[in-house]
Enzyme design. Structure first.
Site, PDB file in Angstrom:
ATOM      1  N   GLN A 260       0.837  -1.191   0.000  1.00  0.00           N
ATOM      2  CA  GLN A 260       0.000   0.000   0.000  1.00  0.00           C
ATOM      3  C   GLN A 260       0.877   1.249   0.000  1.00  0.00           C
ATOM      4  O   GLN A 260       2.102   1.159   0.149  1.00  0.00           O
ATOM      5  CB  GLN A 260      -0.880   0.009   1.250  1.00  0.00           C
ATOM      6  CG  GLN A 260      -0.071   0.001   2.535  1.00  0.00           C
ATOM      7  CD  GLN A 260      -0.847  -0.503   3.730  1.00  0.00           C
ATOM      8  OE1 GLN A 260      -2.066  -0.525   3.738  1.00  0.00           O
ATOM      9  NE2 GLN A 260      -0.139  -0.920   4.758  1.00  0.00           N
ATOM     10  N   HIS A 291      -8.485   3.599  20.537  1.00  0.00           N
ATOM     11  CA  HIS A 291      -7.692   2.466  21.017  1.00  0.00           C
ATOM     12  C   HIS A 291      -8.032   2.085  22.452  1.00  0.00           C
ATOM     13  O   HIS A 291      -7.988   0.895  22.804  1.00  0.00           O
ATOM     14  CB  HIS A 291      -6.203   2.778  20.857  1.00  0.00           C
ATOM     15  CG  HIS A 291      -5.749   2.759  19.438  1.00  0.00           C
ATOM     16  ND1 HIS A 291      -5.562   3.908  18.693  1.00  0.00           N
ATOM     17  CD2 HIS A 291      -5.485   1.728  18.600  1.00  0.00           C
ATOM     18  CE1 HIS A 291      -5.199   3.580  17.463  1.00  0.00           C
ATOM     19  NE2 HIS A 291      -5.138   2.271  17.379  1.00  0.00           N
ATOM     20  N   ASP A 313       0.659   0.004  13.702  1.00  0.00           N
ATOM     21  CA  ASP A 313       1.093   1.311  14.191  1.00  0.00           C
ATOM     22  C   ASP A 313       1.560   1.267  15.639  1.00  0.00           C
ATOM     23  O   ASP A 313       2.122   2.237  16.152  1.00  0.00           O
ATOM     24  CB  ASP A 313      -0.030   2.334  14.040  1.00  0.00           C
ATOM     25  CG  ASP A 313      -1.357   1.835  14.591  1.00  0.00           C
ATOM     26  OD1 ASP A 313      -1.377   1.259  15.702  1.00  0.00           O
ATOM     27  OD2 ASP A 313      -2.387   2.020  13.912  1.00  0.00           O
ATOM     28  N   GLU A 333       0.922  -8.275  11.421  1.00  0.00           N
ATOM     29  CA  GLU A 333       0.701  -7.136  10.512  1.00  0.00           C
ATOM     30  C   GLU A 333       1.124  -7.530   9.104  1.00  0.00           C
ATOM     31  O   GLU A 333       2.217  -8.050   8.900  1.00  0.00           O
ATOM     32  CB  GLU A 333       1.486  -5.924  10.992  1.00  0.00           C
ATOM     33  CG  GLU A 333       1.596  -4.786   9.989  1.00  0.00           C
ATOM     34  CD  GLU A 333       0.252  -4.184   9.610  1.00  0.00           C
ATOM     35  OE1 GLU A 333       0.018  -3.990   8.392  1.00  0.00           O
ATOM     36  OE2 GLU A 333      -0.557  -3.912  10.515  1.00  0.00           O
ATOM     37  N   ASP A 367      -0.219 -12.322   6.508  1.00  0.00           N
ATOM     38  CA  ASP A 367      -1.662 -12.161   6.388  1.00  0.00           C
ATOM     39  C   ASP A 367      -2.321 -12.838   7.588  1.00  0.00           C
ATOM     40  O   ASP A 367      -2.007 -13.993   7.919  1.00  0.00           O
ATOM     41  CB  ASP A 367      -2.151 -12.798   5.085  1.00  0.00           C
ATOM     42  CG  ASP A 367      -3.650 -12.810   4.984  1.00  0.00           C
ATOM     43  OD1 ASP A 367      -4.244 -11.745   4.729  1.00  0.00           O
ATOM     44  OD2 ASP A 367      -4.251 -13.896   5.179  1.00  0.00           O
ATOM     45  N   ALA A 368      -3.214 -12.132   8.267  1.00  0.00           N
ATOM     46  CA  ALA A 368      -3.797 -12.643   9.501  1.00  0.00           C
ATOM     47  C   ALA A 368      -4.553 -13.955   9.282  1.00  0.00           C
ATOM     48  O   ALA A 368      -4.475 -14.873  10.107  1.00  0.00           O
ATOM     49  CB  ALA A 368      -4.732 -11.596  10.106  1.00  0.00           C
ATOM     50  N   ASP A 385      -7.776  -5.352  14.965  1.00  0.00           N
ATOM     51  CA  ASP A 385      -7.603  -3.937  14.630  1.00  0.00           C
ATOM     52  C   ASP A 385      -7.275  -3.851  13.145  1.00  0.00           C
ATOM     53  O   ASP A 385      -6.163  -3.511  12.745  1.00  0.00           O
ATOM     54  CB  ASP A 385      -6.483  -3.351  15.488  1.00  0.00           C
ATOM     55  CG  ASP A 385      -6.345  -1.845  15.321  1.00  0.00           C
ATOM     56  OD1 ASP A 385      -7.289  -1.220  14.802  1.00  0.00           O
ATOM     57  OD2 ASP A 385      -5.293  -1.298  15.697  1.00  0.00           O
TER      58      ASP A 385
END
Length: 533
Positions: A260, A291, A313, A333, A367-368, A385
């Site tokens: 991205q 959060h 993040d 992530e 990848d989750a 998240d």
């Protein structure tokens, strides 16, 4: 018999090359033009998905409009067959200019006008008409080169066309995007397109051209290549100006990763904004509200082992690490560049309290969904998240199958919390997520938290347009068996924004009052998320 009937009258035309060589050169031009044409299509789909969102819709719009326009182009090409050589040269010059500049104009439309949907349809229509005109003209040209029946000529043309499309389709993601980027890649493709079409006509079919036509083609193709080359030289300045128009004047980091585009704006931690693919993900001015509401209700119970899906993040991890009895935090992530930025950028790392320096935190770049299928660990708390379910690429991460994998990874008294989008603005999406979590085998406790600052979207919700008017976040707290109790952990850290048990109870009541019954879960083979109007 068929050969005699289908051969062109008078046989092959006089050419400066042998018929077999001429035929090869025509098919080579077909190959190049087909590759360029597919690159234009993929460029439109990719850029529209990035700028507008919902890649399925954008791909459907581009491909359907383009195929329709190709039919129109084929019909219009009939009028050019009597002057096929000069007609083909002009079509390729126009296609090179329009296709090559399409990404640039789309991005400019998005940056300065705020909308690129109409430009997308216009380019799809124009490029489709020009691509559709190619084959009838090439069919005429190849039969001028060599005696061949129509069936054989069509077979040769389509074979070269399909192979060229294969090469263009593979070159786009594996060569053009990573090496040149979207804007320069499109400009380079246009220059190749103009050079291939012009060279074929001006060399192989030059005897078909009048002196006036020859000079016209030279001037037109030269001008197109000059325009594309000039745009290539200025593309970096254009990108900087467009980014300032989109993100403001304080862009500090702008990088295109393998996943991205990542943009950081703001001079320090108090003014920081993080954009992913043009969508605001984090704003320092209200991210703590999101959060804290995401993390703290899930920490009421055993919490030694924590799994964060997304959260590159480091801000969800920051909230986790406020609990002294948390022994391990695993962050999964997809984009390693985001976690690297969260470690190294002074403002972002200060905002997340240098969470990734804590020895309890481990980061997995994966990848989750795929990672959960292979992982055999058990976790007390799982935090989802992730990007909003309205973004097509993340739809599988809000499917019943995904939540089934999460359920298997939970300890018997574990909890899952999911950000399910703004309840007030997109209730159908929220309750579809809730139905999908239940279909995965978990009992749910929905709640909402208000207090988002006007004009901000510091969460996986997309920023921009009507999204910026939303004033709530919607969450689902879930667990195996009985739905977990919605409360803050006794003796835990005190959140800055949550007013305690009564505020959470009010959020749960507000969510139940807005319930939409009877919605069907989203699955991998039948995704059911869409943007609410």
């Amino acid at each position: 018999m068929i050969d005699q009937q289908m051969s062109l009258r008078g046989g092959a035309a006089r050419l400066p090359v042998r018929p077999r060589t001429g035929r090869f050169l025509v098919l080579a031009a077909v190959f190049v033009c087909a590759a360029c044409g597919l690159v234009y299509e993929l460029e439109l789909v990719a850029l529209a998905s990035y700028l507008i969102g919902d890649s399925v819709t954008q791909a459907s719009v581009v491909l359907s409009v383009m195929v329709f326009a190709m039919g129109i182009g084929s019909l219009l090409a009939k009028r050019l067959r009597c002057r096929a050589a000069v007609g083909f040269g002009m079509v390729e010059a126009a296609l090179a200019l329009i296709g090559g500049s399409s990404a640039l104009v789309l991005y400019a439309s998005f940056a300065w006008l705020g909308d690129s949907q109409y430009a997308l349809v216009g380019f799809s229509l124009a490029i489709g008409v020009l691509i559709g005109a190619e084959i009838p003209l090439l069919m005429t040209l190849i039969q001028r080169v060599d005696r061949q029946d129509a069936g054989g000529a069509v077979a040769d043309l389509f074979a070269a066309d399909y192979v060229g499309a294969l090469v263009g389709g593979l070159a786009f993601p594996f060569l053009l995007l990573p090496v040149l980027g979207q804007l320069t890649g499109a400009l380079f493709t246009g220059a190749v397109n103009a050079a291939a079409g012009g060279a074929l006509v001006l060399w192989v079919f030059r005897r078909d051209l009048t002196t006036r036509s020859r000079w016209l083609l030279i001037m037109v193709n030269g001008s197109v290549i000059a325009v594309l080359a000039t745009a290539t030289v200025l593309v970096d300045d254009f990108e900087r100006a467009a980014r300032r128009a989109v993100y403001g004047d304080q862009v500090r980091v702008a990088v295109q990763t393998g996943v991205q585009e990542v943009v950081l704006t703001g001079a320090d931690r108090d003014s920081l904004d993080l954009y992913l693919d043009g969508r605001l993900r984090v704003s320092a001015r209200d991210e703590y509200r999101y959060h804290e509401a995401l993390v703290h209700p899930a920490m009421n119970g055993p919490r030694a082992r924590v799994l964060i899906l997304g959260g590159g993040d480091g801000l969800a991890a920051r909230e986790m690490l406020r609990y002294a009895d948390v022994r391990s935090v695993t962050v999964v992530e997809l984009d390693p560049a985001v976690t690297r930025l969260a470690r190294t950028d002074p403002a972002l790392s200060e905002l997340n309290d240098h969470a990734f320096r804590d020895p309890r935190v481990s980061v997995v770049g994966a990848d989750a969904f795929t990672w959960l299928r292979a992982d055999r660990g058990r976790y007390d708390v799982v935090i989802s998240d992730l990007p909003d379910p309205g973004i097509t690429a993340s739809t599988k991460l809000y499917s019943a199958e995904f939540y089934g994998l999460v359920a298997e990874s939970l300890a018997p008294d574990g909890r899952l919390v999911v950000h399910a989008g703004p309840l007030g603005a997109r209730p159908r999406t929220f309750w579809t997520v809730e139905a999908s979590v239940r279909a995965g085998g978990l009992a749910t406790r929905p709640y909402r938290v208000t207090g988002r600052y006007a004009g901000l979207a510091a969460s996986p919700d997309r920023g921009g347009g009507e999204d910026r008017e939303r004033e709530d976040w919607g969450f689902l707290l879930a667990g195996p068996g009985v739905a977990p109790r919605l409360a803050l952990a006794p003796g835990g850290p005190v959140p800055r924004s949550l007013g305690g048990r009564e505020e959470l109870r009010e959020g749960a009541r507000a969510a139940d009052d807005a319930r939409l019954p009877g919605l069907i879960p989203s699955t991998l083979i039948h995704p059911r998320y869409w943007e609410d109007v």
